[in-house]
Design an enzyme around this catalytic site. Structure first.
Site, PDB file in Angstrom:
ATOM      1  N   ASP A   7       5.019  19.453  -9.800  1.00  0.00           N
ATOM      2  CA  ASP A   7       4.392  20.216 -10.894  1.00  0.00           C
ATOM      3  C   ASP A   7       2.904  19.931 -10.970  1.00  0.00           C
ATOM      4  O   ASP A   7       2.482  18.962 -11.579  1.00  0.00           O
ATOM      5  CB  ASP A   7       5.103  19.819 -12.193  1.00  0.00           C
ATOM      6  N   GLU A  30      -3.272  23.385 -18.053  1.00  0.00           N
ATOM      7  CA  GLU A  30      -1.990  24.034 -18.333  1.00  0.00           C
ATOM      8  C   GLU A  30      -1.058  23.105 -19.096  1.00  0.00           C
ATOM      9  O   GLU A  30      -0.325  23.541 -19.982  1.00  0.00           O
ATOM     10  CB  GLU A  30      -1.315  24.487 -17.025  1.00  0.00           C
ATOM     11  N   GLU A  31      -1.100  21.811 -18.769  1.00  0.00           N
ATOM     12  CA  GLU A  31      -0.138  20.880 -19.364  1.00  0.00           C
ATOM     13  C   GLU A  31      -0.447  20.559 -20.826  1.00  0.00           C
ATOM     14  O   GLU A  31       0.391  19.984 -21.515  1.00  0.00           O
ATOM     15  CB  GLU A  31      -0.077  19.569 -18.562  1.00  0.00           C
TER      16      GLU A  31
END
Ligand SMILES: *[C@@H]1O[C@H](CO)[C@@H](O)[C@H](O)[C@H]1NC(C)=O
Ligand SMILES: *[C@@H]1O[C@H](CO)[C@@H](O)[C@H](O)[C@H]1NC(C)=O
Ligand SMILES: *[C@@H]1O[C@H](CO)[C@@H](O)[C@H](O)[C@H]1NC(C)=O
Length: 435
Positions: free
Chosen positions: A170, A206-207
């Site tokens: 990820d 994004e996280e």
């Protein structure tokens, strides 16, 4: 500096001619012609491991470099710079799109890239890039950093070889597989247009908050004249190599309960904030907050819980953070529907004790999973899909298993990474076919 920076108005542009002749076309390609990876057989392994794609070395080396550079959200600068250099070195035009720094205050940026060299592009018929299909993923990762490791070395590498480290799944697996897929399609082609139709976008944040994708999305709305809308956007996230039909929405809320303190021997003389909170949360957890066939139940995680000061004091204040995974749509309003249901429960338990504050949130997000030859899945995590405005077809696909992605065991195999390259190639061709 680049004069006519299309997507990145204030960007520092890095332009370099390179492998311009790598920019080749779609014409001779069709999904059926690439369903088998280009490969040569290797001797002495089992059947599934006996296929070694020609791009294995470059794919693994790209993936290793990306994973080795720590890029916990806020600290994406170094991996971004490395990626720009890498893409330019492979004949892409690559630009930086600056994004407001995260908590650490460090400069950071999205990477926006096109196949081919900008000089050639500008001299040719396409004066500016007008991509039809965007491939995107993110270059930030969750903490803590876990160093890259690979279970075999050199000639011993097979499709079963395991690679681990933070971001190995990820989402640096998606980043590496996307770039390799585009490279491989460009190499396989014979005339020149596929490159003009594709754009790569690797975002930060994004996280945490999706600031990278939002910045990109906002930059499109500021362009004058507005760009041609994208036909499709392919988002790379761990979906076990299956095509996601969508993901749950999300809503994050703080709940505060205020009571009246007092001696614990005389509870009727005070009002326990903890007791109110426990009663309210039990009802929230048991309530039907919305269900759909595609996504199942809306679920609530009570992620932080604090309240009171001592065992013999009636608690004056309790505080909770909840994370809600929203199973109902629409994307725009689904989370508001859930928020109202929770508000009603709190009001019913005590109409003045609670304050309730939620993030903007969003309802369930649907993606296109109607592509031949793909298994499908739905996932319960959030992505950047809702952060990019527009009416493009959305695909969500990538290598690796989300269940290990944020943990200490984050890993995937070489075979899984290579299958994703083939998957992205199919998706790109499908998306271009339908553009
Ligand atoms: C969904 O919620 C209902 C109650 O609202 C419950 O009966 C059911 O078991 C839940 N399903 C799952 C898969 O948890
Ligand atoms: C998407 O389509 C809707 C309805 O067709 C339109 O109102 C909206 O402006 C479009 N959005 C964008 C970003 O193009
Ligand atoms: C590697 O990831 C898989 C999921 O893809 C998981 O089941 C396995 O436990 C992990 N292995 C190690 C050694 O971390």
């Amino acid at each position: 500096m680049r004069a006519q920076s299309l997507f990145v108005p204030a960007a520092l542009a890095l332009v370099q001619s390179g492998l311009a002749d790598r920019q080749r076309p779609l014409a001779s390609l069709h999904p059926s012609t690439i369903s088998q990876p280009p490969h040569h057989a290797v001797v002495g392994d089992d059947a599934s491991a006996a296929i070694t794609p020609t791009y294995r070395d470059s794919l693994l080396s790209l993936h290793k470099s990306l994973v080795s550079i720590e890029s916990i959200t806020g600290n994406e600068n170094e991996v971004g710079r490395w990626l720009i250099d890498y893409l330019v070195g492979r004949g892409y035009t690559a630009e930086l799109q600056f994004v407001a720094p995260g908590d650490g205050g460090k400069e950071r940026f999205n990477v926006v890239a096109w196949p081919g060299d900008e000089t050639r592009r500008r001299n040719g018929k396409a004066a500016r890039a007008e991509p039809k299909v965007v491939l995107t993923s993110h270059i930030d990762v969750v903490p803590p950093h876990i160093p890259y490791s690979i279970s075999d070395h050199g000639d011993d590498i097979t499709s079963h070889t395991m690679i681990s480290g933070r971001g190995s799944v990820d989402a640096k697996a998606s980043v590496a597989a996307i770039i390799t897929a585009v490279d491989d399609l460009l190499l396989a082609g014979t005339d020149a247009s596929i490159g003009d139709d594709l754009m790569l976008l690797f975002v930060v944040d994004e996280e945490v908050a999706g600031a990278g994708m939002r910045a990109f999305s906002d930059s499109l709305t500021r362009m004058d004249p507005p760009p041609r809308p994208f036909s499709a956007v392919i988002f790379g996230e761990p979906t076990e190599g299956k095509l996601a039909c969508g993901h749950k929405g999300a809503l994050f809320c703080d709940i505060t309960a205020r009571g009246v303190p007092g001696h614990s021997g005389y509870p009727w003389l005070g009002k326990s904030a903890n007791e109110l909170m426990v009663r309210a949360l039990a009802r929230v957890l048991d309530a039907d907050l919305g269900t759909s066939d595609l996504f199942g139940n809306t679920t609530v995680n009570v992620g932080l819980f604090e309240g009171g000061v001592a065992g013999n004091v009636i608690p004056e204040k309790a505080f909770v953070k909840i994370g809600v995974r929203v199973a109902i749509g629409p994307q725009k309003d689904g989370a508001r529907v859930v928020e109202k249901k929770i508000q009603r429960i709190l009001d019913d338990v005590d109409d003045e004790a609670f304050t309730f504050e939620c993030s903007q949130g969003y309802g369930s997000v649907e993606c296109n999973c109607d592509v031949p030859d793909f298994d499908t899945i739905t996932v319960n995590y959030g992505t950047d899909v809702p952060n990019l405005a527009g009416n493009h077809t959305r695909y969500l696909y990538g290598p690796g298993d989300i269940l290990v992605a944020h943990g200490a065991r984050e890993n995937l195999t070489v075979g899984v990474l290579e299958q994703a390259v083939e998957g992205y190639k199919k998706l790109i061709l499908h998306a271009l076919d339908h553009a």
